[in-house]
Design an enzyme around this catalytic site. Structure first.
Site, PDB file in Angstrom:
ATOM      1  N   ARG A   1     -13.230  16.603  -3.329  1.00  0.00           N
ATOM      2  CA  ARG A   1     -13.168  17.045  -1.933  1.00  0.00           C
ATOM      3  C   ARG A   1     -13.596  18.505  -1.765  1.00  0.00           C
ATOM      4  O   ARG A   1     -13.524  19.058  -0.680  1.00  0.00           O
ATOM      5  CB  ARG A   1     -11.745  16.864  -1.385  1.00  0.00           C
ATOM      6  CG  ARG A   1     -11.289  15.416  -1.309  1.00  0.00           C
ATOM      7  CD  ARG A   1      -9.918  15.319  -0.663  1.00  0.00           C
ATOM      8  NE  ARG A   1      -9.450  13.953  -0.560  1.00  0.00           N
ATOM      9  CZ  ARG A   1      -8.774  13.307  -1.515  1.00  0.00           C
ATOM     10  NH1 ARG A   1      -8.500  13.946  -2.647  1.00  0.00           N
ATOM     11  NH2 ARG A   1      -8.382  12.065  -1.360  1.00  0.00           N
TER      12      ARG A   1
ATOM     13  N   HIS B   1     -17.693   9.518 -11.624  1.00  0.00           N
ATOM     14  CA  HIS B   1     -18.259   9.288 -10.289  1.00  0.00           C
ATOM     15  C   HIS B   1     -18.415  10.632  -9.609  1.00  0.00           C
ATOM     16  O   HIS B   1     -17.500  11.456  -9.610  1.00  0.00           O
ATOM     17  CB  HIS B   1     -17.348   8.387  -9.450  1.00  0.00           C
ATOM     18  CG  HIS B   1     -18.047   7.766  -8.270  1.00  0.00           C
ATOM     19  ND1 HIS B   1     -18.591   8.501  -7.241  1.00  0.00           N
ATOM     20  CD2 HIS B   1     -18.322   6.460  -7.974  1.00  0.00           C
ATOM     21  CE1 HIS B   1     -19.137   7.689  -6.359  1.00  0.00           C
ATOM     22  NE2 HIS B   1     -19.007   6.443  -6.785  1.00  0.00           N
TER      23      HIS B   1
ATOM     24  N   TYR C   1     -18.200  12.638  -3.259  1.00  0.00           N
ATOM     25  CA  TYR C   1     -18.763  12.000  -2.061  1.00  0.00           C
ATOM     26  C   TYR C   1     -19.361  13.027  -1.100  1.00  0.00           C
ATOM     27  O   TYR C   1     -20.026  12.657  -0.119  1.00  0.00           O
ATOM     28  CB  TYR C   1     -17.677  11.186  -1.352  1.00  0.00           C
ATOM     29  CG  TYR C   1     -17.159  10.035  -2.184  1.00  0.00           C
ATOM     30  CD1 TYR C   1     -18.001   9.004  -2.595  1.00  0.00           C
ATOM     31  CD2 TYR C   1     -15.828   9.982  -2.581  1.00  0.00           C
ATOM     32  CE1 TYR C   1     -17.536   7.954  -3.366  1.00  0.00           C
ATOM     33  CE2 TYR C   1     -15.344   8.932  -3.353  1.00  0.00           C
ATOM     34  CZ  TYR C   1     -16.206   7.919  -3.748  1.00  0.00           C
ATOM     35  OH  TYR C   1     -15.740   6.887  -4.520  1.00  0.00           O
TER      36      TYR C   1
ATOM     37  N   HIS D   1     -23.934   7.923  -5.365  1.00  0.00           N
ATOM     38  CA  HIS D   1     -24.628   7.283  -4.254  1.00  0.00           C
ATOM     39  C   HIS D   1     -25.930   8.045  -4.045  1.00  0.00           C
ATOM     40  O   HIS D   1     -25.914   9.285  -4.012  1.00  0.00           O
ATOM     41  CB  HIS D   1     -23.778   7.324  -2.994  1.00  0.00           C
ATOM     42  CG  HIS D   1     -22.498   6.554  -3.122  1.00  0.00           C
ATOM     43  ND1 HIS D   1     -21.545   6.509  -2.123  1.00  0.00           N
ATOM     44  CD2 HIS D   1     -21.988   5.808  -4.131  1.00  0.00           C
ATOM     45  CE1 HIS D   1     -20.531   5.764  -2.513  1.00  0.00           C
ATOM     46  NE2 HIS D   1     -20.773   5.333  -3.729  1.00  0.00           N
TER      47      HIS D   1
ATOM     48  N   GLU E   1     -26.013   4.183  -7.597  1.00  0.00           N
ATOM     49  CA  GLU E   1     -25.178   3.047  -7.208  1.00  0.00           C
ATOM     50  C   GLU E   1     -25.770   2.293  -6.027  1.00  0.00           C
ATOM     51  O   GLU E   1     -26.243   2.907  -5.057  1.00  0.00           O
ATOM     52  CB  GLU E   1     -23.772   3.538  -6.851  1.00  0.00           C
ATOM     53  CG  GLU E   1     -22.813   2.422  -6.487  1.00  0.00           C
ATOM     54  CD  GLU E   1     -21.398   2.917  -6.254  1.00  0.00           C
ATOM     55  OE1 GLU E   1     -20.582   2.118  -5.746  1.00  0.00           O
ATOM     56  OE2 GLU E   1     -21.106   4.082  -6.562  1.00  0.00           O
TER      57      GLU E   1
ATOM     58  N   ASP F   1     -22.569  -2.445  -7.430  1.00  0.00           N
ATOM     59  CA  ASP F   1     -21.245  -2.643  -6.830  1.00  0.00           C
ATOM     60  C   ASP F   1     -21.229  -3.982  -6.104  1.00  0.00           C
ATOM     61  O   ASP F   1     -22.036  -4.223  -5.201  1.00  0.00           O
ATOM     62  CB  ASP F   1     -20.937  -1.505  -5.849  1.00  0.00           C
ATOM     63  CG  ASP F   1     -19.517  -1.549  -5.320  1.00  0.00           C
ATOM     64  OD1 ASP F   1     -19.142  -2.548  -4.671  1.00  0.00           O
ATOM     65  OD2 ASP F   1     -18.764  -0.578  -5.534  1.00  0.00           O
TER      66      ASP F   1
ATOM     67  N   HIS G   1     -20.674  -3.805  -2.354  1.00  0.00           N
ATOM     68  CA  HIS G   1     -21.814  -3.215  -1.656  1.00  0.00           C
ATOM     69  C   HIS G   1     -22.983  -4.180  -1.531  1.00  0.00           C
ATOM     70  O   HIS G   1     -23.599  -4.282  -0.457  1.00  0.00           O
ATOM     71  CB  HIS G   1     -22.258  -1.940  -2.381  1.00  0.00           C
ATOM     72  CG  HIS G   1     -21.240  -0.855  -2.390  1.00  0.00           C
ATOM     73  ND1 HIS G   1     -21.387   0.321  -3.094  1.00  0.00           N
ATOM     74  CD2 HIS G   1     -20.022  -0.774  -1.781  1.00  0.00           C
ATOM     75  CE1 HIS G   1     -20.320   1.085  -2.913  1.00  0.00           C
ATOM     76  NE2 HIS G   1     -19.482   0.436  -2.137  1.00  0.00           N
TER      77      HIS G   1
ATOM     78  N   HIS H   1     -19.421  -2.165 -10.693  1.00  0.00           N
ATOM     79  CA  HIS H   1     -18.169  -1.958  -9.967  1.00  0.00           C
ATOM     80  C   HIS H   1     -17.746  -3.315  -9.420  1.00  0.00           C
ATOM     81  O   HIS H   1     -18.464  -3.907  -8.599  1.00  0.00           O
ATOM     82  CB  HIS H   1     -18.360  -0.991  -8.796  1.00  0.00           C
ATOM     83  CG  HIS H   1     -18.452   0.446  -9.209  1.00  0.00           C
ATOM     84  ND1 HIS H   1     -18.935   1.430  -8.377  1.00  0.00           N
ATOM     85  CD2 HIS H   1     -18.095   1.065 -10.365  1.00  0.00           C
ATOM     86  CE1 HIS H   1     -18.880   2.594  -9.004  1.00  0.00           C
ATOM     87  NE2 HIS H   1     -18.381   2.396 -10.208  1.00  0.00           N
TER      88      HIS H   1
ATOM     89  N   ASP I   1     -18.676  -0.835   3.836  1.00  0.00           N
ATOM     90  CA  ASP I   1     -18.136  -0.547   2.510  1.00  0.00           C
ATOM     91  C   ASP I   1     -16.612  -0.550   2.581  1.00  0.00           C
ATOM     92  O   ASP I   1     -15.983   0.480   2.783  1.00  0.00           O
ATOM     93  CB  ASP I   1     -18.657   0.824   2.047  1.00  0.00           C
ATOM     94  CG  ASP I   1     -18.178   1.191   0.655  1.00  0.00           C
ATOM     95  OD1 ASP I   1     -17.507   0.363   0.015  1.00  0.00           O
ATOM     96  OD2 ASP I   1     -18.478   2.317   0.205  1.00  0.00           O
TER      97      ASP I   1
ATOM     98  N   HIS J   1     -13.573  -2.055   0.313  1.00  0.00           N
ATOM     99  CA  HIS J   1     -13.147  -2.739  -0.910  1.00  0.00           C
ATOM    100  C   HIS J   1     -11.810  -3.464  -0.715  1.00  0.00           C
ATOM    101  O   HIS J   1     -10.938  -3.004   0.024  1.00  0.00           O
ATOM    102  CB  HIS J   1     -12.995  -1.734  -2.054  1.00  0.00           C
ATOM    103  CG  HIS J   1     -14.272  -1.064  -2.443  1.00  0.00           C
ATOM    104  ND1 HIS J   1     -14.392  -0.270  -3.564  1.00  0.00           N
ATOM    105  CD2 HIS J   1     -15.511  -1.066  -1.867  1.00  0.00           C
ATOM    106  CE1 HIS J   1     -15.625   0.188  -3.656  1.00  0.00           C
ATOM    107  NE2 HIS J   1     -16.326  -0.283  -2.625  1.00  0.00           N
TER     108      HIS J   1
ATOM    109  N   GLU K   1     -12.700  -0.729  -8.527  1.00  0.00           N
ATOM    110  CA  GLU K   1     -12.439   0.315  -7.531  1.00  0.00           C
ATOM    111  C   GLU K   1     -11.642  -0.274  -6.368  1.00  0.00           C
ATOM    112  O   GLU K   1     -11.863   0.054  -5.210  1.00  0.00           O
ATOM    113  CB  GLU K   1     -13.750   0.893  -7.006  1.00  0.00           C
ATOM    114  CG  GLU K   1     -14.535   1.690  -8.009  1.00  0.00           C
ATOM    115  CD  GLU K   1     -15.798   2.261  -7.395  1.00  0.00           C
ATOM    116  OE1 GLU K   1     -16.122   3.401  -7.695  1.00  0.00           O
ATOM    117  OE2 GLU K   1     -16.461   1.550  -6.596  1.00  0.00           O
TER     118      GLU K   1
END
Length: 294
Positions: free
Chosen positions: A40, A70, A73, A110, A147, A181, A184, A218, A231, A233, A263
């Site tokens: 973050r 990973h 984001y 991504h 990904e 994924d 996805h 994933h 998206d 999950h 995930e």
């Protein structure tokens, strides 16, 4: 019969990077995924020699292999705002360097969002950005895995052709692979609901990208319906994909000797059971069932 594949979950680095390894061991994982810094935030304190030593020592003690990181984001190599774009380049280079120094095999990211400049321009910018970062760091231990995405908004990477074009345009193919994924690709319109359709999806991947580039899957169910580009999950078997389709995918991919990372939501049952344990156990059962039917 081959031994159980490398199944794992995304583990927390709270308390130190090595804590993700001990959490994975406690859950019975053969592999894990983790963040190598606070995802973050843009900037992070540099890794210390002690952090690296502790991580590598703990890895040897736990036997976790391989390790998947990973990326944050926040990173968008397709960003159109100069400040965000520069921060993304710096952050990716930093994370790749951290992974390489820690001996982590894969850094999943991504590809990015074109934010209105168009697919062609977005792909070109992302490819050039990846080439710049890889030329700067030149990792010895780590490759970047692009990904597959769900196709929400202006995100790129929801078609195999887009990933192939990014990889080809970088001119740095040896440093790049793909993470598929399940949620996805389901959201993006790839149907693997029958053995035949599942085979067609992998055939399309092979003819477009090459199955040799597929390193990690994933494994996630989906809260939303097929082809909705969302998206979301869900726990294995509790979503719109279901266990049958996931078992077809496991059977199709099993000969490729891949790493599988869950995930799924970080929930706990009313009686206190960690859902990671439930999802891992179900994944193992699906694999055994798929093997028996081969």
């Amino acid at each position: 019969m081959k031994s159980m594949p490398r199944f794992g979950v995304h583990c927390s680095i709270a308390g130190g990077l090595h804590k993700a390894l001990t959490e994975g061991q406690e859950l019975g994982c053969k592999s894990i995924q983790l963040f190598v810094a606070n995802q973050r935030q843009w900037k992070h304190p540099p890794l210390t020699d002690q952090q690296i030593l502790t991580f590598k020592t703990t890895r040897e003690e736990t036997g976790i292999d391989p390790i998947v990181a990973h990326s944050s984001y926040l990173i968008n190599l397709g960003a159109t705002v100069p400040d965000t774009y520069q921060k993304s380049l710096i952050a990716l280079a930093d994370e790749l360097d951290r992974c390489d120094r820690l001996g982590i095999e894969y850094l999943v990211m991504h590809p990015g969002s074109h934010l209105g400049q168009g697919v062609k321009a977005g792909i070109s910018q992302i490819a050039q950005s990846l080439a710049n970062v890889l030329n700067q760091i030149q990792p010895e231990n780590t490759i970047i895995l692009l990904e597959t995405t769900a196709g929400q908004g202006t995100n790129l990477g929801y078609r195999f052709e887009q990933l192939a074009e990014i990889i080809n345009q970088t001119g740095m193919e040896d440093y790049l692979g793909v993470c598929l994924d399940t949620c996805h690709i389901f959201a993006a319109g790839y149907d693997f609901s029958t053995p035949q359709k599942c085979g067609e999806v992998f055939g399309a991947f092979d003819s477009t990208i090459g199955l040799n580039r597929l390193k990690v899957i994933h494994v996630n169910d989906s809260k939303t319906e097929f082809g909705q580009n969302k998206d979301r999950h869900e726990h294995i078997g509790q979503g719109k994909i279901g266990t049958k389709a996931l078992s077809y995918l496991l059977k199709q991919s099993e000969p490729m000797d891949l790493t599988y990372i869950l995930e799924t939501p970080k929930d706990v049952t009313p009686d206190g059971i960690n859902y990671d344990r439930i999802n891992l156990e179900l994944l193992r059962k699906l694999f055994k069932s798929a093997k028996k039917s081969s």
